[in-house]
Write a protein that holds these residues in place. Structure first.
Motif, PDB file in Angstrom:
ATOM      1  N   GLU A 119       0.845  -1.320  -0.090  1.00  0.00           N
ATOM      2  CA  GLU A 119      -0.040  -0.055  -0.069  1.00  0.00           C
ATOM      3  C   GLU A 119       1.053   1.281   0.059  1.00  0.00           C
ATOM      4  O   GLU A 119       0.459   2.247  -0.729  1.00  0.00           O
ATOM      5  CB  GLU A 119      -0.944   0.046   1.359  1.00  0.00           C
ATOM      6  N   ILE A 120       2.001   1.209   0.825  1.00  0.00           N
ATOM      7  CA  ILE A 120       2.538   2.418   0.840  1.00  0.00           C
ATOM      8  C   ILE A 120       3.519   2.632  -0.667  1.00  0.00           C
ATOM      9  O   ILE A 120       3.447   3.434  -1.537  1.00  0.00           O
ATOM     10  CB  ILE A 120       3.807   2.124   1.912  1.00  0.00           C
ATOM     11  N   VAL A 121       3.724   1.396  -1.472  1.00  0.00           N
ATOM     12  CA  VAL A 121       4.230   1.558  -2.672  1.00  0.00           C
ATOM     13  C   VAL A 121       3.168   2.267  -3.504  1.00  0.00           C
ATOM     14  O   VAL A 121       3.526   3.110  -4.520  1.00  0.00           O
ATOM     15  CB  VAL A 121       4.793   0.197  -3.248  1.00  0.00           C
ATOM     16  N   LEU A 122       2.162   1.546  -3.380  1.00  0.00           N
ATOM     17  CA  LEU A 122       0.847   1.998  -4.245  1.00  0.00           C
ATOM     18  C   LEU A 122       0.562   3.800  -4.007  1.00  0.00           C
ATOM     19  O   LEU A 122       0.323   4.479  -4.991  1.00  0.00           O
ATOM     20  CB  LEU A 122      -0.417   1.208  -4.193  1.00  0.00           C
ATOM     21  N   LEU A 123       0.677   4.055  -3.015  1.00  0.00           N
ATOM     22  CA  LEU A 123       0.448   5.589  -2.610  1.00  0.00           C
ATOM     23  C   LEU A 123       1.363   6.141  -2.955  1.00  0.00           C
ATOM     24  O   LEU A 123       1.222   7.423  -3.556  1.00  0.00           O
ATOM     25  CB  LEU A 123       0.328   5.793  -0.962  1.00  0.00           C
ATOM     26  N   LYS A 124       2.784   6.052  -2.997  1.00  0.00           N
ATOM     27  CA  LYS A 124       3.799   6.604  -3.525  1.00  0.00           C
ATOM     28  C   LYS A 124       3.717   6.741  -5.225  1.00  0.00           C
ATOM     29  O   LYS A 124       3.805   7.851  -5.770  1.00  0.00           O
ATOM     30  CB  LYS A 124       5.115   6.077  -3.417  1.00  0.00           C
ATOM     31  N   LYS A 125       3.226   5.787  -5.639  1.00  0.00           N
ATOM     32  CA  LYS A 125       3.056   5.454  -7.268  1.00  0.00           C
ATOM     33  C   LYS A 125       1.944   6.678  -7.606  1.00  0.00           C
ATOM     34  O   LYS A 125       2.172   7.164  -8.710  1.00  0.00           O
ATOM     35  CB  LYS A 125       2.641   4.003  -7.534  1.00  0.00           C
ATOM     36  N   ARG A 126       0.904   6.687  -6.753  1.00  0.00           N
ATOM     37  CA  ARG A 126      -0.140   7.467  -7.315  1.00  0.00           C
ATOM     38  C   ARG A 126      -0.009   8.953  -6.638  1.00  0.00           C
ATOM     39  O   ARG A 126      -0.772   9.760  -6.917  1.00  0.00           O
ATOM     40  CB  ARG A 126      -1.463   6.800  -6.766  1.00  0.00           C
ATOM     41  N   ASN A 127       1.175   9.197  -6.119  1.00  0.00           N
ATOM     42  CA  ASN A 127       1.251  10.417  -5.389  1.00  0.00           C
ATOM     43  C   ASN A 127       0.114  11.029  -4.576  1.00  0.00           C
ATOM     44  O   ASN A 127      -0.220  12.125  -4.478  1.00  0.00           O
ATOM     45  CB  ASN A 127       1.683  11.537  -6.409  1.00  0.00           C
ATOM     46  N   ALA A 128      -0.344   9.854  -3.778  1.00  0.00           N
ATOM     47  CA  ALA A 128      -1.240  10.218  -2.685  1.00  0.00           C
ATOM     48  C   ALA A 128      -0.972  10.589  -1.609  1.00  0.00           C
ATOM     49  O   ALA A 128       0.528  10.248  -1.298  1.00  0.00           O
ATOM     50  CB  ALA A 128      -2.327   8.997  -2.562  1.00  0.00           C
ATOM     51  N   GLY A 129      -1.511  11.429  -0.756  1.00  0.00           N
ATOM     52  CA  GLY A 129      -1.066  12.093   0.466  1.00  0.00           C
ATOM     53  C   GLY A 129      -1.919  11.445   1.688  1.00  0.00           C
ATOM     54  O   GLY A 129      -2.791  10.712   1.435  1.00  0.00           O
ATOM     55  N   VAL A 130      -1.191  11.482   2.976  1.00  0.00           N
ATOM     56  CA  VAL A 130      -1.972  11.060   4.271  1.00  0.00           C
ATOM     57  C   VAL A 130      -2.083  12.315   5.053  1.00  0.00           C
ATOM     58  O   VAL A 130      -1.235  13.118   4.922  1.00  0.00           O
ATOM     59  CB  VAL A 130      -0.847  10.144   4.686  1.00  0.00           C
ATOM     60  N   SER A 131      -2.955  12.172   5.615  1.00  0.00           N
ATOM     61  CA  SER A 131      -3.299  13.286   6.927  1.00  0.00           C
ATOM     62  C   SER A 131      -3.557  12.422   8.036  1.00  0.00           C
ATOM     63  O   SER A 131      -4.276  11.570   8.152  1.00  0.00           O
ATOM     64  CB  SER A 131      -4.692  13.870   6.459  1.00  0.00           C
ATOM     65  N   HIS A 132      -2.541  12.919   9.021  1.00  0.00           N
ATOM     66  CA  HIS A 132      -2.543  12.294  10.379  1.00  0.00           C
ATOM     67  C   HIS A 132      -2.913  12.990  11.654  1.00  0.00           C
ATOM     68  O   HIS A 132      -2.350  13.985  11.524  1.00  0.00           O
ATOM     69  CB  HIS A 132      -1.243  11.398  10.505  1.00  0.00           C
ATOM     70  N   CYS A 133      -3.680  12.615  12.239  1.00  0.00           N
ATOM     71  CA  CYS A 133      -4.029  13.360  13.571  1.00  0.00           C
ATOM     72  C   CYS A 133      -3.783  12.465  14.847  1.00  0.00           C
ATOM     73  O   CYS A 133      -4.575  11.537  15.285  1.00  0.00           O
ATOM     74  CB  CYS A 133      -5.486  13.878  13.740  1.00  0.00           C
ATOM     75  N   PRO A 134      -2.465  12.693  15.322  1.00  0.00           N
ATOM     76  CA  PRO A 134      -2.225  11.760  16.372  1.00  0.00           C
ATOM     77  C   PRO A 134      -2.970  11.941  17.507  1.00  0.00           C
ATOM     78  O   PRO A 134      -3.263  10.945  18.445  1.00  0.00           O
ATOM     79  CB  PRO A 134      -0.794  12.416  16.885  1.00  0.00           C
ATOM     80  N   THR A 135      -3.519  13.101  18.023  1.00  0.00           N
ATOM     81  CA  THR A 135      -4.606  13.233  19.202  1.00  0.00           C
ATOM     82  C   THR A 135      -5.797  12.212  19.021  1.00  0.00           C
ATOM     83  O   THR A 135      -5.997  11.764  19.926  1.00  0.00           O
ATOM     84  CB  THR A 135      -4.886  14.687  19.253  1.00  0.00           C
ATOM     85  N   SER A 136      -6.331  12.485  17.684  1.00  0.00           N
ATOM     86  CA  SER A 136      -7.384  11.486  17.720  1.00  0.00           C
ATOM     87  C   SER A 136      -7.144  10.050  17.449  1.00  0.00           C
ATOM     88  O   SER A 136      -7.909   9.354  18.216  1.00  0.00           O
ATOM     89  CB  SER A 136      -7.892  11.717  16.011  1.00  0.00           C
ATOM     90  N   ASN A 137      -6.028   9.564  17.125  1.00  0.00           N
ATOM     91  CA  ASN A 137      -5.722   8.171  17.116  1.00  0.00           C
ATOM     92  C   ASN A 137      -5.286   7.668  18.434  1.00  0.00           C
ATOM     93  O   ASN A 137      -5.594   6.385  18.872  1.00  0.00           O
ATOM     94  CB  ASN A 137      -4.634   7.962  16.064  1.00  0.00           C
ATOM     95  N   PHE A 138      -4.657   8.784  19.046  1.00  0.00           N
ATOM     96  CA  PHE A 138      -4.244   8.424  20.342  1.00  0.00           C
ATOM     97  C   PHE A 138      -5.668   8.027  21.460  1.00  0.00           C
ATOM     98  O   PHE A 138      -5.561   7.192  22.067  1.00  0.00           O
ATOM     99  CB  PHE A 138      -3.478   9.554  21.175  1.00  0.00           C
ATOM    100  N   ASN A 139      -6.571   9.014  21.311  1.00  0.00           N
ATOM    101  CA  ASN A 139      -7.631   9.105  22.207  1.00  0.00           C
ATOM    102  C   ASN A 139      -8.641   7.607  21.641  1.00  0.00           C
ATOM    103  O   ASN A 139      -9.258   7.085  22.289  1.00  0.00           O
ATOM    104  CB  ASN A 139      -8.480  10.200  21.892  1.00  0.00           C
ATOM    105  N   LEU A 140      -8.505   7.384  20.144  1.00  0.00           N
ATOM    106  CA  LEU A 140      -9.279   6.135  19.985  1.00  0.00           C
ATOM    107  C   LEU A 140      -8.378   4.838  20.213  1.00  0.00           C
ATOM    108  O   LEU A 140      -9.021   3.832  19.955  1.00  0.00           O
ATOM    109  CB  LEU A 140      -9.436   6.435  18.424  1.00  0.00           C
ATOM    110  N   ARG A 141      -7.373   4.886  20.610  1.00  0.00           N
ATOM    111  CA  ARG A 141      -6.269   3.668  20.766  1.00  0.00           C
ATOM    112  C   ARG A 141      -6.075   3.108  19.369  1.00  0.00           C
ATOM    113  O   ARG A 141      -6.056   1.658  19.609  1.00  0.00           O
ATOM    114  CB  ARG A 141      -6.985   3.114  21.893  1.00  0.00           C
ATOM    115  N   SER A 142      -6.155   3.495  18.278  1.00  0.00           N
ATOM    116  CA  SER A 142      -6.215   2.955  17.098  1.00  0.00           C
ATOM    117  C   SER A 142      -4.668   2.623  16.556  1.00  0.00           C
ATOM    118  O   SER A 142      -4.600   1.732  15.660  1.00  0.00           O
ATOM    119  CB  SER A 142      -7.032   3.720  15.976  1.00  0.00           C
ATOM    120  N   GLY A 143      -3.857   3.389  17.315  1.00  0.00           N
ATOM    121  CA  GLY A 143      -2.565   2.959  16.681  1.00  0.00           C
ATOM    122  C   GLY A 143      -1.746   4.444  16.459  1.00  0.00           C
ATOM    123  O   GLY A 143      -2.435   5.316  16.526  1.00  0.00           O
TER     124      GLY A 143
END
Length: 167
Positions: A119-143
Motif C-alpha cells: 500500500e505504501i508503494v501504491l500511495l507513492k506510485k499514485r502520489n497520494a497523501g496522508v493526513s494524520h491526527c495523533p491526538t485523534s488516534n491516541f484517544n481512539l487507541r487505534s495505533g
C-alpha cells in the motif's frame, strides 16, 4: 454513503448521492473568486460505500482531475478486515480506492495507521497523501501512523493537531 452507516447518513440511492454531489460542487464553484471554500469528493470510507457508488465517484474524479478526494484508510485492524471482506476483488485497502479511480495526486487519506508495504508503494506510485491526527488516534487507541516511514518513502504527509476540550 449508501451502506453500513446510521440511517440518517445513508443516502437513498447512488443516483441521489451523485446528483447532490454534483449540485454542491457547482454551487461551491459558483462562489466569487478568490474562493475560501473548495469542493472535495468525500466517500467517508470504503465500508460505507457500495462498489457502484465508489465506481461513480471514481468516474467523477477522473472527469475532473482538479477535484480533490479525501477518505479514511486503515484506521484500525477491524476496519481493514471488513473492507477486504466487502471488496474481495481488492488485494488491499488502498487497492480498493485505486481500482475505483480514487487514488491519485489529489487524494488525501486520513489515518493510514495499518498500511502494508504494498500500500505504501501504491500511495507513492499514485502520489497520494496522508493526513494524520495523533491526538485523534491516541484517544481512539487505534495505533500510531508510521509518519517517519511514510516521509522517508516520499509520501506527502500532513499532521493535524486537535485540541480536545472536556466539559
Amino acid at each position: 454513503m449508501d451502506r453500513n452507516s446510521p440511517d440518517y447518513y445513508v443516502e437513498p440511492t447512488v443516483s441521489n448521492s451523485l446528483d447532490t454531489t454534483r449540485a454542491l460542487i457547482s454551487y461551491i464553484r459558483a462562489f466569487p473568486q478568490p474562493r475560501l471554500v473548495e469542493p472535495v469528493l468525500t466517500p467517508r470510507f470504503a465500508i460505507s460505500c457500495s462498489s457502484r457508488l465508489l465506481s461513480a465517484l471514481g468516474d467523477m474524479a477522473r472527469a475532473d482531475p482538479s477535484l480533490p478526494v479525501q477518505t479514511h484508510i486503515s484506521e484500525n485492524r477491524n476496519e481493514v478486515r471488513l473492507t477486504l471482506e466487502l471488496f474481495p476483488e481488492a488485494t488491499s485497502y488502498a487497492d480498493v480506492y485505486d481500482k475505483y479511480g480514487l487514488l491519485g495526486p489529489r487524494t488525501i487519506l486520513a489515518h493510514a495507521i495499518h498500511l502494508e508495504e504494498d500500500e505504501i508503494v501504491l500511495l507513492k506510485k499514485r502520489n497520494a497523501g496522508v493526513s494524520h491526527c495523533p491526538t485523534s488516534n491516541f484517544n481512539l487507541r487505534s495505533g500510531v501512523c508510521p509518519v517517519g516511514k511514510l516521509i522517508d518513502r516520499g509520501i506527502k504527509v500532513v499532521i493535524l493537531f486537535c485540541l480536545l476540550v472536556r466539559h
